[in-house]
Design a protein around this motif. Structure first.
Motif, PDB file in Angstrom:
ATOM      1  N   VAL A 150      -0.577 -22.245  19.395  1.00 30.24           N
ATOM      2  CA  VAL A 150       0.516 -22.245  20.365  1.00 30.24           C
ATOM      3  C   VAL A 150       1.865 -22.171  19.668  1.00 30.24           C
ATOM      4  CG1 VAL A 150       1.724 -23.718  22.025  1.00 30.24           C
ATOM      5  CG2 VAL A 150      -0.723 -23.320  22.264  1.00 30.24           C
ATOM      6  N   GLU A 202       4.704 -19.577  20.663  1.00 30.68           N
ATOM      7  CA  GLU A 202       6.058 -19.986  21.020  1.00 30.68           C
ATOM      8  C   GLU A 202       7.108 -19.350  20.117  1.00 30.68           C
ATOM      9  OE1 GLU A 202       5.735 -24.229  20.986  1.00 30.68           O
ATOM     10  OE2 GLU A 202       5.183 -24.318  23.107  1.00 30.68           O
ATOM     11  N   TYR A 204      -4.652 -19.842  25.905  1.00 32.09           N
ATOM     12  CA  TYR A 204      -3.563 -19.327  26.725  1.00 32.09           C
ATOM     13  C   TYR A 204      -3.369 -20.151  27.993  1.00 32.09           C
ATOM     14  CZ  TYR A 204      -2.243 -15.204  24.074  1.00 32.09           C
ATOM     15  OH  TYR A 204      -1.741 -14.367  23.104  1.00 32.09           O
ATOM     16  N   HIS A 212      -1.577 -23.257  26.991  1.00 31.39           N
ATOM     17  CA  HIS A 212      -0.169 -22.965  26.745  1.00 31.39           C
ATOM     18  C   HIS A 212       0.581 -22.782  28.067  1.00 31.39           C
ATOM     19  CE1 HIS A 212       3.041 -20.333  24.618  1.00 31.39           C
ATOM     20  NE2 HIS A 212       3.293 -21.596  24.442  1.00 31.39           N
TER      21      HIS A 212
END
Length: 239
Positions: free
Chosen positions: A91, A95, A201, A204
């Motif tokens: 993640v 990001e 995903y 996230h």
């Protein structure tokens, strides 16, 4: 975008770079290589690649910094190579601006399939959504046509992949969307068996949208089946 695309590999593992470069070249891609972050940045500016394959742990400048620098000036697709399988590490890359990740060690044919899928998505037009695919409550608002999502009135930055994943769930409400359908529709047929990829995903996305990501109320997992979007009643208490 066709197989004539230019791909830049930035990785200090020279045997690995050579192996990947040979596979990609054999499939008619133009390949450029760099072995540290600073060299990689220089070649990005010189060659304007169509896709970047980026290692995280490198001398001079690591992949995190390279990814961040690239995202300041370009939306070129970035495939991040990582030996870290924890969701937190993956993640972090997402990001920073990476579009996808592949865990090391990685088979060359797996990498090739991911490259093809990423270039195909980059070349396609953004998915258009009808006016009626809009959601709004006191906490979360989704404007499909404007591709805008807000939480408590504040804009939430979603990548195109994250937005398409969210919209697949919203537009299919109240139906559960099977795991494989989500993977194929959002990423491509090359991903249909990669359940761990989808879980990362979703995790996230929940961190960005849910009041409490550990106890999700919008993105619900129906174990063994798939995910569904759950609408909330306006006026219900929110943290």
């Amino acid at each position: 975008m066709t197989d004539s695309a230019t791909i830049l590999i930035i990785d200090d593992d020279r045997p690995l770079v050579e192996m990947f470069a040979n596979v990609l070249t054999a499939n008619h891609y133009r390949v450029i290589t760099a072995h540290d972050g600073q060299e990689g940045l220089r070649k990005i500016y010189e060659h304007r690649p169509d896709l970047i394959i980026l290692d995280i742990n490198m001398p001079m400048m690591d992949g995190w910094v390279v990814c961040q620098r690239v995202r300041e000036v370009s939306n070129v697709p970035i495939l991040m190579l990582t030996a870290q399988s924890s969701p937190e590490e993956i993640v972090r890359g997402l990001e920073m601006g990476a579009d996808e990740y592949v865990l090391k060690p990685c088979e060359p044919q797996v990498l090739l399939a991911r490259v093809r899928a990423m270039l195909r998505r980059a070349a396609s037009e953004p998915v258009a959504y009808s006016r009626d695919v809009v959601y709004n409550d006191d906490y979360l608002t989704i404007n499909a046509q404007a591709r805008r999502v807000t939480v408590k009135g504040e804009p939430v930055k979603l990548t195109p992949t994250e937005f398409n994943l969210l919209m697949m769930l919203v537009k299919n409400y109240p139906r559960v969307v099977p795991y494989r359908d989500l993977l194929e529709q959002v990423w491509g047929f090359e991903y249909i068996d990669d359940m761990d990829y989808l879980r990362v995903y979703i995790w996230h996305l929940r961190r960005k949208l849910e009041p409490n990501p550990k106890e999700p109320t919008y993105i619900i997992n129906e174990l063994g089946v798939g995910y569904r979007f759950e609408k909330q009643v306006s006026g219900s208490p929110r943290p």
